[in-house]
Enzyme design. Structure first.
Site, PDB file in Angstrom:
ATOM      1  N   ASP A 217     -10.262   6.539   3.524  1.00 14.65           N
ATOM      2  CA  ASP A 217     -10.624   5.210   3.023  1.00 14.65           C
ATOM      3  C   ASP A 217      -9.480   4.214   3.172  1.00 14.65           C
ATOM      4  O   ASP A 217      -8.315   4.587   3.342  1.00 14.65           O
ATOM      5  CB  ASP A 217     -11.071   5.287   1.559  1.00 14.65           C
ATOM      6  CG  ASP A 217     -10.015   5.896   0.643  1.00 14.65           C
ATOM      7  OD1 ASP A 217      -9.371   6.887   1.053  1.00 14.65           O
ATOM      8  OD2 ASP A 217      -9.824   5.389  -0.474  1.00 14.65           O
TER       9      ASP A 217
ATOM     10  N   GLU B  66      -9.069   7.891  -1.992  1.00 12.85           N
ATOM     11  CA  GLU B  66      -7.659   7.925  -2.393  1.00 12.85           C
ATOM     12  C   GLU B  66      -7.217   6.598  -2.982  1.00 12.85           C
ATOM     13  O   GLU B  66      -6.415   6.553  -3.918  1.00 12.85           O
ATOM     14  CB  GLU B  66      -6.783   8.284  -1.184  1.00 12.85           C
ATOM     15  CG  GLU B  66      -5.309   8.529  -1.514  1.00 12.85           C
ATOM     16  CD  GLU B  66      -4.437   7.281  -1.463  1.00 12.85           C
ATOM     17  OE1 GLU B  66      -3.271   7.362  -1.882  1.00 12.85           O
ATOM     18  OE2 GLU B  66      -4.922   6.219  -1.008  1.00 12.85           O
TER      19      GLU B  66
END
Length: 383
Positions: free
Chosen positions: A82, A144
């Site tokens: 991400d 994350e």
């Protein structure tokens, strides 16, 4: 195997072109399913066994584990899929189009950290992974940038115990063996509303919060004097008051006040210890005003992390790079991977580019990163 995959730059381009933004705001949050599908296909083409794992409690987010080889130990290369959201008004390029200019590769995720997977794939394209003597694992995680839900879930559920792990966050190829943790809390004070002309008929939440902040400042000073780790540039736990809001009118006794704060603990400090210290610091206010003060988590906490400096992984990487490991103040997924095996944070690109408009990775990192991945795979999976 070399003809199975697209060229390095085309892999990079495809990763950047596939949006996978993580955000606490639902309207900005995106699934990483398309990116996981891309990675799963490429690692399958290289002969890896691929498992895609839904991450509970997320908005359609997935982890991917690619594995090859048999037996115990081996090497885990890991990173997150991400990115943070982007400010369209501050970018001068399309964030989802890989652009090469002035020896830099521009795009959202070039440094932090989709690009790491392009480096792994490129380094492995000429390797017959079926002949490795020890397992090689590639982990791609979700979320994350917000909750670290992917790394948390993987570490809690996997039976894997590699010999060691490398997280490819942008460290300018400087190996990192320790970092601080992060705890974010909201302190809420509930008062009693009333007209400001008669203060005795109410309980002013701002005044109670003022008292609470005084005790929190004492805790901040105590953390600074009681705990020390010389290797860090800021060698003590920090405490920051980041946001406060209370009241709605100058002529009304404030009924509620809310403070957002964070603490960044040193490695070795437990989250329970810190929660206890905060509660102890606020105890005088709670005792004086029963039921009016509460403390809650804003985000799931991240513990501090440290890889033993005498571990073989540290020795091997320091020798390969000709540089000593370092420590940093920011957070990664390392505390969760460290529960499985000794872990280093080491990857191409600069942390100074992370979360910035016109994010880029300097092309000077391409050759040494490819060589480093090849060398660590050879050392930990061929020997």
């Amino acid at each position: 195997m070399k003809n199975v995959l697209p060229p390095f730059i085309e892999i990079y381009r495809a990763l950047i072109a596939t949006p996978s933004i993580s955000a606490t705001e639902e309207s900005l949050d995106q699934s990483n399913a398309s990116l996981i599908t891309l990675l799963a296909g490429w690692f399958s083409d290289l002969g890896f066994n691929v498992e895609v794992q839904p991450v509970p409690g997320t908005r359609n987010k997935f982890n991917m584990l690619a594995s090859t080889g048999h037996g115990a130990g081996g090497l885990l290369l890991t990173g997150h899929t991400d990115t943070v959201p982007f400010d369209d008004g501050r970018w001068t390029r399309d964030p989802f189009t890989l652009t090469e200019h002035d020896n830099k590769l521009y795009g959202l995720g070039t440094a932090d950290m989709k690009g790491f997977f392009a480096f792994i794939l490129d380094a492995l394209r000429d390797v017959d992974v079926t002949k490795l003597k020890k397992p090689l694992y590639i982990l791609a995680t979700a979320d994350e940038e917000t909750s670290m839900a992917g790394a948390r879930y993987f570490s809690e559920t996997t039976a894997l115990r590699p010999d060691c792990a490398i997280i490819g966050e942008p460290t300018s190829l400087q190996p990192i063996r320790a970092h601080k943790g992060h705890i974010s809390n909201v302190v809420r004070v509930l008062g009693q509303s009333g007209h400001s002309s008669d203060p005795a008929r109410g309980v002013n939440a701002i005044e109670l919060m003022h008292d609470a902040i005084g005790h929190i400042m004492q805790l901040r000073d105590s953390l600074k004097t009681r705990y020390h780790y010389e290797a860090f540039t800021v060698p003590y736990p920090t405490l920051n008051l980041g946001h406060i809001h209370g009241g709605d009118a100058s002529n009304r006794i404030c009924a509620c006040c809310e403070l957002h704060m964070d603490i960044r603990p040193l490695p070795g400090m437990t989250l329970n210890d810190l929660n206890g210290l905060l509660n102890d610091a606020l105890a005088p206010v709670s005792e004086r005003w029963p039921g009016r003060l509460t403390v809650a988590e804003l985000h799931p906490p991240i513990p501090g992390y440290e890889c033993p400096p005498d571990h073989q992984l540290v020795e091997v990487v320091e020798k390969l790079l000709g540089t000593k490991t370092d420590v940093v103040n920011y957070c990664t997924e390392a505390p969760f991977m460290q529960t499985l095996c000794p872990t280093l944070v080491l990857g191409p690109g600069s942390i100074n580019q992370a979360h910035q408009p016109d994010e880029y990775l300097e092309t000077r990192f391409i050759k040494p990163t490819r060589e480093l991945i090849t060398q660590v795979v050879h050392h930990f999976c061929w020997h």
